[in-house]
Write a protein that holds these residues in place. Structure first.
Motif, PDB file in Angstrom:
ATOM      1  N   UNK A  20      29.223  45.347  40.411  1.00 58.10           N
ATOM      2  CA  UNK A  20      29.797  46.458  41.180  1.00 58.10           C
ATOM      3  C   UNK A  20      30.063  47.662  40.270  1.00 58.10           C
ATOM      4  N   UNK A  21      30.492  47.400  39.028  1.00 54.93           N
ATOM      5  CA  UNK A  21      30.706  48.513  38.091  1.00 54.93           C
ATOM      6  C   UNK A  21      29.403  49.269  37.827  1.00 54.93           C
ATOM      7  N   UNK A  22      28.286  48.536  37.732  1.00 60.19           N
ATOM      8  CA  UNK A  22      26.983  49.203  37.555  1.00 60.19           C
ATOM      9  C   UNK A  22      26.635  50.032  38.787  1.00 60.19           C
ATOM     10  N   UNK A  23      26.961  49.523  39.974  1.00 59.65           N
ATOM     11  CA  UNK A  23      26.668  50.259  41.208  1.00 59.65           C
ATOM     12  C   UNK A  23      27.475  51.553  41.274  1.00 59.65           C
ATOM     13  N   UNK A  24      28.759  51.467  40.938  1.00 62.38           N
ATOM     14  CA  UNK A  24      29.617  52.652  40.949  1.00 62.38           C
ATOM     15  C   UNK A  24      29.127  53.678  39.929  1.00 62.38           C
ATOM     16  N   UNK A  25      28.806  53.173  38.746  1.00 64.75           N
ATOM     17  CA  UNK A  25      28.329  54.032  37.648  1.00 64.75           C
ATOM     18  C   UNK A  25      27.079  54.808  38.045  1.00 64.75           C
ATOM     19  N   UNK A  26      26.256  54.204  38.917  1.00 67.07           N
ATOM     20  CA  UNK A  26      24.985  54.813  39.310  1.00 67.07           C
ATOM     21  C   UNK A  26      24.996  55.363  40.740  1.00 67.07           C
ATOM     22  N   UNK A  27      26.208  55.572  41.261  1.00 68.55           N
ATOM     23  CA  UNK A  27      26.374  56.192  42.591  1.00 68.55           C
ATOM     24  C   UNK A  27      25.657  55.447  43.706  1.00 68.55           C
ATOM     25  N   UNK A  28      25.681  54.124  43.648  1.00 71.32           N
ATOM     26  CA  UNK A  28      25.104  53.311  44.715  1.00 71.32           C
ATOM     27  C   UNK A  28      26.202  52.909  45.699  1.00 71.32           C
ATOM     28  N   UNK A  29      25.880  52.967  46.977  1.00 70.95           N
ATOM     29  CA  UNK A  29      26.858  52.566  47.992  1.00 70.95           C
ATOM     30  C   UNK A  29      26.811  51.044  48.155  1.00 70.95           C
ATOM     31  N   UNK A  30      27.953  50.449  48.510  1.00 73.22           N
ATOM     32  CA  UNK A  30      28.006  48.980  48.571  1.00 73.22           C
ATOM     33  C   UNK A  30      29.175  48.520  49.431  1.00 73.22           C
ATOM     34  N   UNK A  31      29.109  47.256  49.823  1.00 70.34           N
ATOM     35  CA  UNK A  31      30.226  46.559  50.440  1.00 70.34           C
ATOM     36  C   UNK A  31      30.277  45.173  49.802  1.00 70.34           C
ATOM     37  N   UNK A  32      31.498  44.675  49.570  1.00 68.64           N
ATOM     38  CA  UNK A  32      31.687  43.378  48.926  1.00 68.64           C
ATOM     39  C   UNK A  32      32.305  42.400  49.915  1.00 68.64           C
ATOM     40  N   UNK A  33      31.721  41.208  49.995  1.00 67.84           N
ATOM     41  CA  UNK A  33      32.302  40.117  50.781  1.00 67.84           C
ATOM     42  C   UNK A  33      32.923  39.113  49.817  1.00 67.84           C
ATOM     43  N   UNK A  34      34.194  38.822  50.013  1.00 69.15           N
ATOM     44  CA  UNK A  34      34.919  37.906  49.120  1.00 69.15           C
ATOM     45  C   UNK A  34      35.924  37.104  49.937  1.00 69.15           C
ATOM     46  N   UNK A  35      35.822  35.771  49.862  1.00 67.52           N
ATOM     47  CA  UNK A  35      36.756  34.943  50.642  1.00 67.52           C
ATOM     48  C   UNK A  35      37.648  34.068  49.765  1.00 67.52           C
ATOM     49  N   UNK A  36      37.622  34.321  48.446  1.00 71.35           N
ATOM     50  CA  UNK A  36      38.502  33.608  47.504  1.00 71.35           C
ATOM     51  C   UNK A  36      38.281  32.108  47.463  1.00 71.35           C
ATOM     52  N   UNK A  37      37.094  31.641  47.854  1.00 69.89           N
ATOM     53  CA  UNK A  37      36.849  30.196  47.863  1.00 69.89           C
ATOM     54  C   UNK A  37      36.544  29.655  46.472  1.00 69.89           C
ATOM     55  N   UNK A  38      36.042  30.515  45.587  1.00 67.00           N
ATOM     56  CA  UNK A  38      35.704  30.075  44.229  1.00 67.00           C
ATOM     57  C   UNK A  38      36.707  30.669  43.241  1.00 67.00           C
ATOM     58  N   UNK A  39      37.312  29.809  42.434  1.00 67.04           N
ATOM     59  CA  UNK A  39      38.424  30.273  41.595  1.00 67.04           C
ATOM     60  C   UNK A  39      38.148  30.135  40.100  1.00 67.04           C
ATOM     61  N   UNK A  40      36.884  29.883  39.725  1.00 68.62           N
ATOM     62  CA  UNK A  40      36.618  29.640  38.299  1.00 68.62           C
ATOM     63  C   UNK A  40      36.983  30.847  37.436  1.00 68.62           C
ATOM     64  N   UNK A  41      36.744  32.063  37.941  1.00 67.51           N
ATOM     65  CA  UNK A  41      37.088  33.263  37.157  1.00 67.51           C
ATOM     66  C   UNK A  41      38.596  33.416  37.009  1.00 67.51           C
ATOM     67  N   UNK A  42      39.347  32.909  37.995  1.00 70.78           N
ATOM     68  CA  UNK A  42      40.801  33.049  37.979  1.00 70.78           C
ATOM     69  C   UNK A  42      41.446  32.024  37.051  1.00 70.78           C
ATOM     70  N   UNK A  43      40.945  30.794  37.065  1.00 70.79           N
ATOM     71  CA  UNK A  43      41.576  29.745  36.244  1.00 70.79           C
ATOM     72  C   UNK A  43      40.983  29.666  34.842  1.00 70.79           C
ATOM     73  N   UNK A  44      39.927  30.420  34.578  1.00 70.04           N
ATOM     74  CA  UNK A  44      39.281  30.376  33.261  1.00 70.04           C
ATOM     75  C   UNK A  44      40.222  30.834  32.160  1.00 70.04           C
ATOM     76  N   UNK A  45      39.977  30.334  30.959  1.00 72.37           N
ATOM     77  CA  UNK A  45      40.771  30.767  29.816  1.00 72.37           C
ATOM     78  C   UNK A  45      40.488  32.207  29.444  1.00 72.37           C
ATOM     79  N   UNK A  46      39.269  32.680  29.763  1.00 72.65           N
ATOM     80  CA  UNK A  46      38.912  34.062  29.451  1.00 72.65           C
ATOM     81  C   UNK A  46      38.643  34.310  27.984  1.00 72.65           C
ATOM     82  N   UNK A  47      38.398  33.237  27.228  1.00 74.43           N
ATOM     83  CA  UNK A  47      38.201  33.368  25.779  1.00 74.43           C
ATOM     84  C   UNK A  47      36.836  33.982  25.484  1.00 74.43           C
ATOM     85  N   UNK A  48      36.798  34.910  24.520  1.00 73.06           N
ATOM     86  CA  UNK A  48      35.497  35.361  24.009  1.00 73.06           C
ATOM     87  C   UNK A  48      35.403  34.988  22.535  1.00 73.06           C
TER      88      UNK A  48
END
Length: 349
Positions: A20-48
């Motif tokens: 989505x950040x690439x779309x915004x950066x390049x002036x592309x229109x979009x809609x996002x569907x999100x139902x919070x069913x997948x939580x791996x990004x939320x519970x991840x440690x986020x370590x790099x």
């Protein structure tokens, strides 16, 4: 009333956000569907961390990924007015003399010299069990992924571009090779970034997304007092206020996001081998990592429907790889640039 957009994006985890950040950066229109069913990004440690500490080898393209990822998160910090990036030194607990020798050898390799301190640290660290010393990595840290996902969702909602409901594949109409229609939205492309939810996607469920359950616990340990990421058979990551995230388990059979007693016991058993101070478990989380057998992301266009694309399979190092693969896919879709063959889903056709 029919709405026309360039992109429908399904899923707003790390890969969806990066796209989505690439779309915004390049002036592309979009809609996002999100139902919070997948939580791996939320519970991840986020370590790099661009070094695989089990074998002292470099992560695939890890150095290059970090060169893109860290500026990406800095940009999001400014945009969302939040703090996401916490730079942390990593200390690897050695369990044998062999670990020391392997560290010396690895720290002399070209890419690894950027991160691995060749000097073995022998000083005792209060509350930490480390009879053979520690190896130190710099240039590592964590991204606060729960905060990122929450704040970014609010941001997309404020733009009027978020639909909080499950995407119904049966309602997607693909009538030609130009556009698709989904309910009251007509789009040039649909990109699926659903994490483990891809298993239910009739267009891309042929791809070998395994899904690996990971559990973490958060502990309160006032006597530990470490300001670095400790890595043994589990990681111990400071969160502030004497709280630490400990993880993670790897379960290839359980495909639920429900924390288990077995997961907690495994984490505590391993934790007690690397710290020697009392602690209290204050939280336990679980999620399904979208993993692939060859440890490479799943990126590309559907073999039959050119309007459908996938951005998935980021595995255990999503914070590092997401900006790179999102850029790769965007350049492929918009500019006809070739996808990196190692991530292109054509390798499974």
């Amino acid at each position: 009333m029919i709405r026309k957009v360039d992109y429908i994006v399904v899923g707003l985890g790390l890969s969806g956000i990066a796209l989505v950040e690439k779309l915004i950066e390049n002036n592309k229109s979009f809609v996002v569907f999100e139902n919070n069913s997948q939580v791996s990004s939320v519970v991840a440690g986020g370590v790099y961390n661009p070094v695989i500490l089990k074998r002292f080898t470099p992560v695939w393209n890890g150095h290059e990924q970090l060169q893109k990822a860290l500026p990406f998160y800095k940009k999001l910090e400014k945009k969302l007015n939040i703090t996401l990036d916490y730079s942390l030194t990593t200390k690897k607990v050695f369990t044998s003399v062999g670990d020391e020798n392997n560290w010396f050898i690895a720290s002399d390799k070209p890419m690894l010299t950027h991160y691995m301190n060749p000097t073995i640290q022998k000083e005792k660290i209060k509350g930490v069990i480390g009879d053979y010393g520690f190896g130190e990595l710099t240039g590592t840290g964590r991204i606060d992924t729960p905060l990122l996902v929450t704040a970014y969702k609010e941001y997309i909602n404020s733009l009027g571009n978020l639909v909080e409901e499950a995407f119904d594949y049966s309602k997607l109409m693909i009538e030609d090779n130009v556009e698709v229609q989904y309910q009251d939205t007509i789009a040039k492309r649909v990109v699926f970034s659903e994490g483990f939810g891809l298993k239910k996607n009739p267009f891309f469920n042929y791809l070998p997304l395994n899904g690996t359950k990971g559990e973490t616990i958060t502990i309160h340990a006032p006597e530990l007092q470490i300001d670095f990421l400790l890595k043994g058979s589990v990681f111990v990551m400071p969160l502030g206020n004497d709280n630490y995230k400990v993880g993670a388990t790897f379960n290839w059979t359980d495909k639920t996001s429900i924390p288990t007693e077995e997961g907690r016991k495994e984490l505590e058993d391993k934790l007690q081998k690397i710290i020697s101070v009392p602690y209290t478990v204050i939280e336990q989380s679980a999620g399904i990592r979208p993993t692939v057998k060859d440890r490479r992301p799943l990126v590309g266009v559907h073999p039959k429907y050119a309007q459908l694309a996938v951005l998935n399979g980021l595995g255990t190092r999503g914070v590092m790889v997401a900006p790179t693969v999102a850029e790769n896919l965007f350049n492929h879709l918009e500019n006809g640039k070739k996808l990196d063959s190692e991530i292109d889903i054509k390798r499974f056709e």
